[in-house]
Design a protein around this motif. Structure first.
Motif, short mmCIF file in Angstrom:
data_model
loop_
_atom_site.label_atom_id
_atom_site.label_comp_id
_atom_site.label_asym_id
_atom_site.label_seq_id
_atom_site.Cartn_x
_atom_site.Cartn_y
_atom_site.Cartn_z
N ILE A 362 1.13 -1.18 0.03
CA ILE A 362 0.07 0.00 -0.16
C ILE A 362 0.79 1.25 0.17
N LYS A 363 1.87 1.21 0.83
CA LYS A 363 2.84 2.50 0.92
C LYS A 363 3.48 2.81 -0.39
N TYR A 364 4.00 1.77 -1.06
CA TYR A 364 4.66 1.99 -2.07
C TYR A 364 4.04 1.86 -3.61
N SER A 365 2.46 1.92 -3.43
CA SER A 365 1.96 2.17 -4.58
C SER A 365 1.14 3.33 -4.88
N GLU A 366 1.12 3.63 -6.19
CA GLU A 366 0.76 4.95 -6.52
C GLU A 366 -0.85 4.86 -6.46
N PRO A 367 -1.45 6.13 -6.07
CA PRO A 367 -2.87 6.09 -5.97
C PRO A 367 -3.68 5.78 -7.30
N GLY A 368 -4.68 4.96 -7.14
CA GLY A 368 -5.48 4.54 -8.24
C GLY A 368 -5.02 3.22 -8.86
N CYS A 369 -3.98 2.85 -8.36
CA CYS A 369 -3.18 1.62 -8.99
C CYS A 369 -3.82 0.16 -8.32
N SER A 370 -3.58 -0.87 -8.59
CA SER A 370 -4.11 -2.14 -8.04
C SER A 370 -3.16 -3.11 -7.29
N ILE A 371 -3.49 -3.99 -6.62
CA ILE A 371 -2.69 -4.89 -5.99
C ILE A 371 -3.20 -6.11 -5.97
N GLU A 372 -2.45 -7.13 -6.55
CA GLU A 372 -3.15 -8.49 -6.80
C GLU A 372 -2.15 -9.61 -5.80
N ILE A 373 -3.04 -10.50 -5.20
CA ILE A 373 -2.87 -11.21 -4.24
C ILE A 373 -3.27 -12.49 -4.70
N GLN A 374 -2.25 -13.56 -4.81
CA GLN A 374 -2.52 -14.93 -5.08
C GLN A 374 -2.08 -16.06 -4.47
N MET A 375 -2.76 -16.99 -3.94
CA MET A 375 -2.40 -18.02 -3.02
C MET A 375 -2.56 -19.46 -3.58
N THR A 376 -1.73 -20.06 -3.81
CA THR A 376 -1.59 -21.69 -4.46
C THR A 376 -0.79 -22.34 -3.62
N SER A 377 -1.04 -23.84 -3.97
CA SER A 377 -0.19 -24.64 -3.19
C SER A 377 0.43 -25.71 -4.24
N THR A 378 1.52 -26.31 -3.93
CA THR A 378 2.11 -27.40 -4.47
C THR A 378 2.04 -28.54 -3.37
N PRO A 379 2.49 -29.81 -3.95
CA PRO A 379 2.21 -31.10 -2.79
C PRO A 379 2.79 -30.76 -1.59
N ASP A 380 3.96 -29.99 -1.50
CA ASP A 380 4.57 -29.64 -0.34
C ASP A 380 4.86 -28.29 0.32
N SER A 381 4.35 -27.28 -0.44
CA SER A 381 4.44 -25.91 0.03
C SER A 381 3.30 -25.01 -0.40
N MET A 382 3.19 -23.77 0.37
CA MET A 382 2.29 -22.83 0.02
C MET A 382 2.84 -21.81 -0.62
N ILE A 383 2.24 -21.05 -1.70
CA ILE A 383 3.02 -20.18 -2.12
C ILE A 383 1.99 -18.88 -2.40
N LEU A 384 2.54 -17.54 -1.92
CA LEU A 384 1.85 -16.48 -1.88
C LEU A 384 2.58 -15.49 -2.51
N ASN A 385 1.83 -14.89 -3.69
CA ASN A 385 2.46 -13.64 -4.30
C ASN A 385 1.78 -12.32 -3.87
N ILE A 386 2.35 -11.33 -3.96
CA ILE A 386 1.66 -9.99 -3.72
C ILE A 386 2.37 -9.20 -4.61
N GLN A 387 1.67 -8.76 -5.69
CA GLN A 387 2.08 -7.87 -6.63
C GLN A 387 1.57 -6.40 -6.61
N ASP A 388 2.67 -5.33 -6.78
CA ASP A 388 1.87 -4.19 -6.63
C ASP A 388 2.12 -3.32 -7.83
N GLU A 389 1.85 -2.27 -7.90
CA GLU A 389 2.16 -1.14 -9.24
C GLU A 389 2.99 0.01 -8.42
N GLY A 390 3.66 -0.17 -7.73
CA GLY A 390 4.25 1.19 -6.82
C GLY A 390 5.49 1.45 -7.60
N VAL A 391 6.46 2.17 -6.80
CA VAL A 391 7.66 2.78 -7.34
C VAL A 391 8.67 1.80 -7.78
#
Length: 456
Positions: A362-391
């Motif tokens: 949030i802090k480093y994103s420009e106003p009006g942009c978006s943040i995408e959060i995606q959480m998936t899993s593999t047989p042995d681990s959890m993967i979390l991706n947080i993507q922003d459109e910041g600086v």
């Protein structure tokens, strides 16, 4: 007393005690097992000599006894009044008259067998008339008492020098060898002691070359590893103290400056509100810094073991709910795609991870942009991706993003204040849970943070 001297004294004492024990053991063995055999052997010889002398003349007996004396026997012959000696004198020629009389009467004397046991004198070497065997002989019709035993001094005369020189040589060589071995054993410990003493004054450059494959070598390897860790720890501590001092001094200086402005006359209400807001902002910043420092200190002092099942998707949703006003304030769009995933971990610490990562997005994103959060899993681990459109960040900034107190280029982020500890805390927590965190970023385009945690 140094360890080297103690080692020498211990070795010398061990050699002395071992020699005394061996002597006593030999003495006991002789008296217990060998003394009777030695007596019987000499009695057989004495009986053979008596049989020969009983059948010969006085002159021939004299020659025989002299020859036996030269051959290595000590002979003491008496008729009760006069004494003849062949092969040397006994050190102690005390003998009871009753014993002599019994031998003259035809009885045998087993003095070697009956020689009294003494603690510090081995009977085999006791050069005393009592330590002999005695038989009766008849020469030219006159009865004599003959006492004999081997002349140990004559028999071992040459061996005395040989065994004496051998014993002295063994002792000297053993002592010299012990000194060398002790020096070789103690020298690495001396070096380790000197290096340890230098560490007390924070001197870590003392050379320590100990190339050994034994316990001392392993101790030296562990010492070098420990010294390197302590050196890094001290350097980190100094850097930590320096950074903390700087980060605390900066808001304090700002607060002091604006308090001085508030105390001036003629300050308008609008200015007072503005100055008060700045002071409040700096106090909040110091409070955040203090809380984060306490969090880091808790990691350094004692790691917290993960002990419970945590539904990560629910935690992320709760965090998004808490930050709803921050998203609305910057008019940011949110996209959250997830499946139900649970890991084994410490729930409050993992909650801190999601709050820090989403707050940064949030802090480093420009106003009006978006943040995408995606959480998936593999047989042995959890993967979390947080993507922003910041600086975004440069490769150098990505490399140091997890360093404590590190801040990105102030020319691009001068309006964004922080302690530089958030990502350091996140990394500590993720590694505590046996996971990994990676950052990919492009300046002016955005940043993606990927977290991997092992599943149950």
């Amino acid at each position: 007393m140094s360890l080297y001297v103690k080692f020498i004294w211990f070795t010398f004492t061990t050699m002395l005690v071992s020699s005394l024990i061996a002597f006593f053991a030999m003495n006991i063995y002789y008296h217990q097992y060998l003394k009777g055999e030695n007596n019987d052997k000499n009695m057989t010889i004495a009986s053979s000599i008596a049989d020969f002398l009983n059948e010969t003349t006085s002159a021939r007996a004299e020659e025989t006894l002299a020859l036996l004396g030269e051959a290595g026997y000590q002979l003491y012959m008496t008729d009760g009044e006069t004494v003849r000696r062949f092969g040397g004198h006994y050190r102690d020629e005390t003998m009871d008259d009753a014993v002599i009389r019994q031998v003259l009467d035809g009885k045998v004397y087993n003095g070697i067998r009956d020689f009294p046991r003494e603690t510090f004198v081995t009977g085999f070497f006791a050069n005393e008339l009592k330590n002999t065997v005695g038989v009766s002989i008849v020469i030219d019709g006159e009865r004599h008492a003959l006492f004999l035993r081997p002349n140990i001094k004559l028999l071992l005369q040459e061996l005395h020098l040989l065994f004496g020189g051998l014993a002295v040589g063994i002792i000297l060589l053993s002592f010299i060898g012990m000194l060398i071995v002790a020096r070789l054993l103690i020298l690495p410990i001396i070096k380790l002691t000197e290096a340890t003493e230098k560490m007390g004054s924070e001197s870590f450059n003392v050379p320590l070359s100990i190339d050994r494959k034994d316990e001392i070598g392993r101790l030296a390897d562990q010492f070098l590893t420990m010294r390197a860790r302590i050196e890094r720890s001290i350097l980190k501590r100094k850097e930590f103290v320096h950074n903390v001092s700087h980060d605390i001094q900066s808001p304090l200086h700002t607060i002091q400056s604006y308090l001085t402005l508030l105390q001036k006359e003629g300050v308008s209400e609008n200015e007072k509100e503005q100055y008060s807001a700045i002071i409040q902002e700096e106090i909040t910043r110091m409070s955040l810094l203090t809380n984060q420092l306490l969090t880091l200190a808790s990691f350094d002092a004692e790691a917290t073991d993960p002990v419970e099942e945590v539904y990560v998707d629910q935690q992320v949703r709760e965090t998004l709910s808490h930050l709803r006003f921050a998203f609305e304030e910057k008019e940011l769009g949110i996209s959250f795609i997830s499946e139900s995933i649970k890991v084994r971990g410490n729930a409050p610490l993992l909650q801190t991870v999601w709050e820090n990562l989403l707050t940064n997005a949030i802090k480093y994103s420009e106003p009006g942009c978006s943040i995408e959060i995606q959480m998936t899993s593999t047989p042995d681990s959890m993967i979390l991706n947080i993507q922003d459109e910041g600086v975004g960040m440069s490769p150098h900034e990505v490399k140091h993003a997890f360093d404590r107190f590190y801040r990105a280029d102030q020319a691009r982020t001068r309006s964004l204040k922080g302690s530089g500890l958030g990502l350091a805390i996140v990394k500590e927590i993720i590694e505590l849970h046996k996971g990994t965190i990676e950052i990919t970023s492009t300046p002016a385009i955005g940043t993606t943070v990927q977290v991997k945690l092992p599943l149950l």
